[in-house]
Design an enzyme around this catalytic site. Sequence first.
Site, short mmCIF file in Angstrom:
data_model
loop_
_atom_site.label_atom_id
_atom_site.label_comp_id
_atom_site.label_asym_id
_atom_site.label_seq_id
_atom_site.Cartn_x
_atom_site.Cartn_y
_atom_site.Cartn_z
N LYS A 123 -31.20 44.25 20.63
CA LYS A 123 -29.79 44.35 20.17
C LYS A 123 -29.77 45.05 18.87
O LYS A 123 -28.81 45.89 18.48
CB LYS A 123 -29.37 42.97 19.83
CG LYS A 123 -28.86 42.25 21.20
CD LYS A 123 -28.47 40.82 20.78
CE LYS A 123 -28.24 40.08 22.20
NZ LYS A 123 -27.84 38.77 21.91
N LYS A 206 -28.78 43.17 35.57
CA LYS A 206 -28.31 41.95 35.88
C LYS A 206 -26.83 41.88 35.57
O LYS A 206 -26.43 42.32 34.52
CB LYS A 206 -29.28 40.90 34.66
CG LYS A 206 -28.87 39.51 34.71
CD LYS A 206 -29.48 38.71 33.64
CE LYS A 206 -29.40 37.30 33.82
NZ LYS A 206 -30.21 36.55 32.84
N LYS A 209 -21.96 39.07 30.91
CA LYS A 209 -20.51 38.67 30.30
C LYS A 209 -20.14 40.20 29.40
O LYS A 209 -18.92 40.15 29.21
CB LYS A 209 -20.45 37.57 29.55
CG LYS A 209 -20.62 36.33 30.36
CD LYS A 209 -20.39 35.03 29.38
CE LYS A 209 -21.79 34.74 28.66
NZ LYS A 209 -21.69 33.48 28.02
#
Length: 342
Positions: A123, A206, A209
């Site tokens: 991130k 994958k 969201k």
Amino acid sequence: MEPMSSDTGAPRPRLFSGMQPTQDSLHIGNYLGALVNWVCMQEEFEAIYCVVDMHAITVDVEPELLRARTRATAAQYLAGGVDPAQSAVFVQSHVAEHAELTWILSCLTGYGEAGRMTQFKDKSTKTGAEGSNVGLFTYPILMAADILLYDAAKVPVGEDQRQHLELTRNLAQRFNARYGPTLVVPEPHIVKDTAKIQDLAHPSAKMSKSAPAGALTLLDDPKVLRKRIMSAVTDTGREITFDEEAKPGVANLLRIYSALDGRDIPTLEADYQGRGYGDLKKDLVEVVLAVATPYREKTMAYLNDPAELDRILADGADRVRPIARATLDRVYERVGFLAARR
């Protein structure tokens, strides 16, 4: 929250898990990979399920949106079958001990150790050093506190959370070695045969969201779900076979179908012999809607009665707070803090 007993009379091991309220709706991967298993596990374990809203503010989020998503996430736990009479369901920020234990554990965590966490590295690489905050850096330590507060013997984990659970175990062992036996060292609970759900638009990734275009978000309008399934990436050829390397798109659709419908993949392959991708997708739409429609209706029923939903969450927090307080009191006494008068 006293340890609950099994049918044999023996106390059931305690289990902790949670999800972040980072989107308006869970997707089918969350449902199949976590929520369905949570419902099964509450029969075997003394289950504690948390909406981890403190984790959600490591990125910018509007306060009202966070509140709405926190309620929506809790409502979806209940709509999916988590029984608040059987399992404790609560919001992380309602139990202040999470933040308090995080500080103690932070003082036992090496800087390099925290920096090696792969999610932080991934991130922070995307946002750059200036775009990362200390909360993102210490996120795994808060996660460790979430687990260790409740003397959880088991933690259901996917592959992406194994490193964080290993840090949790290391911190518990380090604390116990320095101060004496205090914290329960949790074990991973690996759920067998969990369907690996991939992105519909990019089946090599994958389902997430954060990438809603390729996700089947369960609270979406049926028309949206239908469109996403019908436009899902498939592969060259027409034959419907399960081949993750040559046909990752079709393999993903078959996995979703099998997980929701109950028929195993070889049976589905046989059933669709001689038929095309369009047939598979049309039937999958109906299978998904058969699950998503009642799920959405139950979720909306909870959201339309916020007073009752808030009561359930307050009751859950009241049930787990004594466990958290007792753990923190042991920790504070061990590290040498002066006992507070109450």
